[in-house]
Design an enzyme around this catalytic site. Sequence first.
Site, PDB file in Angstrom:
ATOM      1  N   GLU A 170      -4.107  20.896 -56.882  1.00 20.91           N
ATOM      2  CA  GLU A 170      -4.232  19.738 -57.415  1.00 20.91           C
ATOM      3  C   GLU A 170      -4.919  19.993 -58.962  1.00 20.91           C
ATOM      4  O   GLU A 170      -4.948  19.147 -59.971  1.00 20.91           O
ATOM      5  CB  GLU A 170      -4.512  18.790 -56.913  1.00 20.91           C
ATOM      6  N   ASP A 208       8.472  23.822 -54.426  1.00 19.71           N
ATOM      7  CA  ASP A 208       8.952  24.005 -55.597  1.00 19.71           C
ATOM      8  C   ASP A 208       9.040  24.131 -56.519  1.00 19.71           C
ATOM      9  O   ASP A 208       8.861  25.137 -57.753  1.00 19.71           O
ATOM     10  CB  ASP A 208       9.497  21.573 -55.730  1.00 19.71           C
ATOM     11  N   GLU A 240      10.448   9.658 -49.751  1.00 19.56           N
ATOM     12  CA  GLU A 240      10.269  11.610 -49.684  1.00 19.56           C
ATOM     13  C   GLU A 240      11.272  12.138 -49.142  1.00 19.56           C
ATOM     14  O   GLU A 240      11.071  13.075 -49.072  1.00 19.56           O
ATOM     15  CB  GLU A 240       8.900  11.115 -48.833  1.00 19.56           C
ATOM     16  N   GLU A 284       9.839  13.184 -60.721  1.00 20.02           N
ATOM     17  CA  GLU A 284      10.684  14.492 -60.608  1.00 20.02           C
ATOM     18  C   GLU A 284      12.171  14.418 -61.125  1.00 20.02           C
ATOM     19  O   GLU A 284      12.673  14.628 -61.882  1.00 20.02           O
ATOM     20  CB  GLU A 284      11.124  15.252 -59.446  1.00 20.02           C
TER      21      GLU A 284
END
Length: 657
Positions: free
Chosen positions: A126, A266, A359, A380
């Site tokens: 992050e 991902d 989710e 996304e």
Amino acid sequence: MKPMRRCRRGFPLLCLAAALLVAAALLPGAAVAEGVTPSEARRLRDEVKDMFYHAFDGYMKYAFPLDELRPLSCQGEDSLGGYALTLIDSLDTLALLGDKEKFGAAVEWVGKNVRFDINKTVSVFETNIRILGGLLSAHLLASDYATGMRIQSYDDQLLHLAADLAQRLLPAFDTPTGIPFGSVNLMYGVDENESKITSTAGGGTLTLEFGILSRLTNNTVFELVTKNSVRGIWSRRSKLNLVGAHINIFTGEWTQKDAGIGTSIDSFYEYLLKAYLLFGDEEYLYIFQEAYKAAMHYLHHDPWYVEVNMNSGATVWPLFNSLQAFWPGLQVLAGDVDPAIRTHAAFFSVWKKYGFTPEGFNLATSTVQNGQRSYPLRPELIESTYWLYKATRDYRYLDVGRDILTSLQYGARCPCGYCHISDVETHKQDDHMESFFLAETVKYLWLLFDLGAGPDNIVENGPYKYIFSTEGHLLPVTPEIALVDEHCSYFGAFCNASADRGYGTSASSTNHKKTNYTQLGDIQTPSGHYSAPDMLTTRGYIKGVCPGLTHAQKLGISYSDEEGNILEQTSEGHEDHGVSAVESSVQSQSSNIILISNPVGSQQDEALESRPESGDGVDIVTADSDSLSHDNTGGSLGVNTEEISEGTEFTSKQTED
């Protein structure tokens, strides 16, 4: 195009449910929105801009300098490191919107007030994508007259901060596999009790930011450690060319062997392709091709994607999770537009059903997955919508954007910003707003409508092509960063210690020999460009190529079996332990060509131009309008619901190793 997979006997209701779900959102009679005109696109673009400032001004008034805003209670909270996370994450969005005054003031404040010599333990992943990426993107905008955002008083303060931060993250990479720890203390390094388990995305989503930093600071260490991490992950892939979700960074053992394109994996795929597009490094392209072919063969149940056991390929979870929604956008960058169109339509059908994407959505039951009912303002699906509109100029993607904007305005807007949705079925709001809402979600929505209105921004009309990081930060493909000609010189190929070393005789290699090189261990770099610290192990890196080796051996990558044993390859390219048969099977499923697509029926898109030809038999070509098959009639976005009905197959069987 490979034939659609038929429904397995025993699952007809599942296939029918999947088909009806897509059809409900996409059949002409079901579409609520009609074509968005350029004038309406301008209005929607301005509405998105107002959305940004409602959230940004709320953060600055009620939360700054804390990390993030609590938009229901109008308070702030420190969620990452306590260094104005949302402001740093929003810097390049301010620049994209043309707000030079607020951009300049924010850059000046960050340069004077943010420090990283603090006793805070932070996520490496992050911190890299949000803070390091935000600082580097803003630096590149603020220091360059060509961007129109040059700040007269700016003197590389953000670059110095970025270098200091990255240096504090480096202790995380001190592991036997080269794959970093998940967390590190910015003052004291890695805690002795820190977990040795990390995610594939955590170890494979560092190359863009660290690579740019190496090129801006002339210090190779940042790029080398992140490339070594990617190699550490890829060398432990299964014989099916699949990677798992979590790995032990000391033993190299996979602790979660579920392979997929969503949670925990991902952006590993994303950064393979984008590192090639940004840096011109063919090793990333080679790995991406192999990984992508395997994903399309084992994970793709057209139009959905499932999670499978990385060793057997058996379905483990028939689940759509919201992080998968980036995939159609990545496919556009790779030129594989047809499956991107179908998959995006399927994903958007989930949004239409609930007003948001949960989710997790269970494909076997067509219901929200228990424990995964929230929508935390993720970008996304919007990101993929933008890329598909950019590639096809199909107005229905503007309709999709309008539907998404409407949902956000009516369901997520709250007094001081925009709220998480804790349950997509009840639309209950939660008192939290992630910084990526301003860095990505709003950015992609604004870019979509600006493109529909006639683009007027630095991404579409600026002096450079831009690659978006996984946090949506703008990374320009400038000569200083791309270094395409020099790349093979300062990295070169990888040889095993026992292999004969030699120099290539290609034209590029010959030209590089004329350059004045400085020898650093086993790395040769152009003088004045890079220096490698003594602490870095550089053994094995040479200029040129290694004669008598396979492509995989040149790049220092190899297969592993189910027990993690490395499977060697011979110089003739034949692999022991039957690996060649597996690779051959996967190879036959997909073309060895990467297409960089251009928009259909419009002028050539600068951001998707074809790359120069690469070596090793990989052709980079540009797809013309005839090769991008999409339906311009009705409202189906090219999705044949009968084919989806026949082509969807799932099993909820849990598979053990």
